[in-house]
Design an enzyme around this catalytic site. Structure first.
Site, PDB file in Angstrom:
ATOM      1  CB  CYS A  21      -8.150  -0.039  -1.714  1.00 37.34           C
ATOM      2  SG  CYS A  21      -8.127  -0.927   0.145  1.00 37.34           S
TER       3      CYS A  21
ATOM      4  CG  HIS B  79      -6.080   4.455   0.696  1.00 37.97           C
ATOM      5  ND1 HIS B  79      -4.989   4.521   0.074  1.00 37.97           N
ATOM      6  CD2 HIS B  79      -7.094   2.879   0.325  1.00 37.97           C
ATOM      7  CE1 HIS B  79      -4.739   3.298  -0.232  1.00 37.97           C
ATOM      8  NE2 HIS B  79      -6.269   3.153  -0.462  1.00 37.97           N
TER       9      HIS B  79
END
Length: 189
Positions: A165, A149
């Protein structure tokens, strides 16, 4: 000005003119290694997809958690991209192995995981927008709660700063998002 200083200036200027924006940004990353500060740009080395995958399939991504770099190859191998990234804060939050992009979202919302809430009960759901920790685009992996992301906090890029992440500058995730179909294979090493 000496002859050597002039040659050095030309060399540095020439390299800067040839470098991509992602490599130029990488030069600003200065993580601490055993008390010394070093530039992370030396870790941004081109990789070969064949070292990680049998075929390119729909495309391939390697997130190198050590060098904090994300490598992308298109399905036909004609497009190779290299981006600086953020990586998980600790080994406990780190997952390595093979997965794939299972869905994509422009303007993602964010909900803290139970373990995040345990560590920081003040965390709250964040709708899409400038304060969203997932930035402008998100590509969800086959593992629960693992995402490639963007981020609104650019200080995180090049650092151990995520809860599992892989984060990119918003302009980089937007460009990657545009070329990565669902089904793109991903390896975290």
């Amino acid at each position: 000005m000496s002859h050597n200083a002039t040659r050095r200036g030309l060399l540095i200027g020439g390299i800067a003119a040839l470098a991509t924006p992602s490599i130029l940004r990488a030069q600003a990353v200065t993580p601490r290694v055993q008390g010394a500060v070093r530039s992370n740009v030396s870790s941004f080395v081109m990789q070969d997809w064949r070292d990680h995958f049998d075929s390119l399939g729909k495309g391939a991504i390697v997130a190198d958690l050590t060098s904090r770099a994300l490598h992308y190859w298109s399905a036909d191998g004609s497009d190779y991209r290299l981006y600086p990234s953020s990586v998980p804060m600790t080994e406990d939050l780190t997952k390595r192995g093979y997965t794939e992009i299972v869905r994509k979202k422009v303007g993602p919302d964010w909900t803290p995981t139970p373990s995040m809430l345990e560590a920081d009960p003040s965390l709250q759901y964040t709708p899409p927008g400038p304060n969203n920790p997932l930035g402008t685009h998100a590509m969800y992996l086959g593992w629960p709660a693992y995402i490639i992301h963007g981020t609104h906090d650019t200080r995180k890029i090049g650092r151990r700063s995520s809860s599992g992440c892989v984060g990119l500058y918003n302009e980089h995730i937007e460009a990657l998002f545009a070329v990565c179909p669902v089904g793109t294979q991903v390896r975290l090493v």
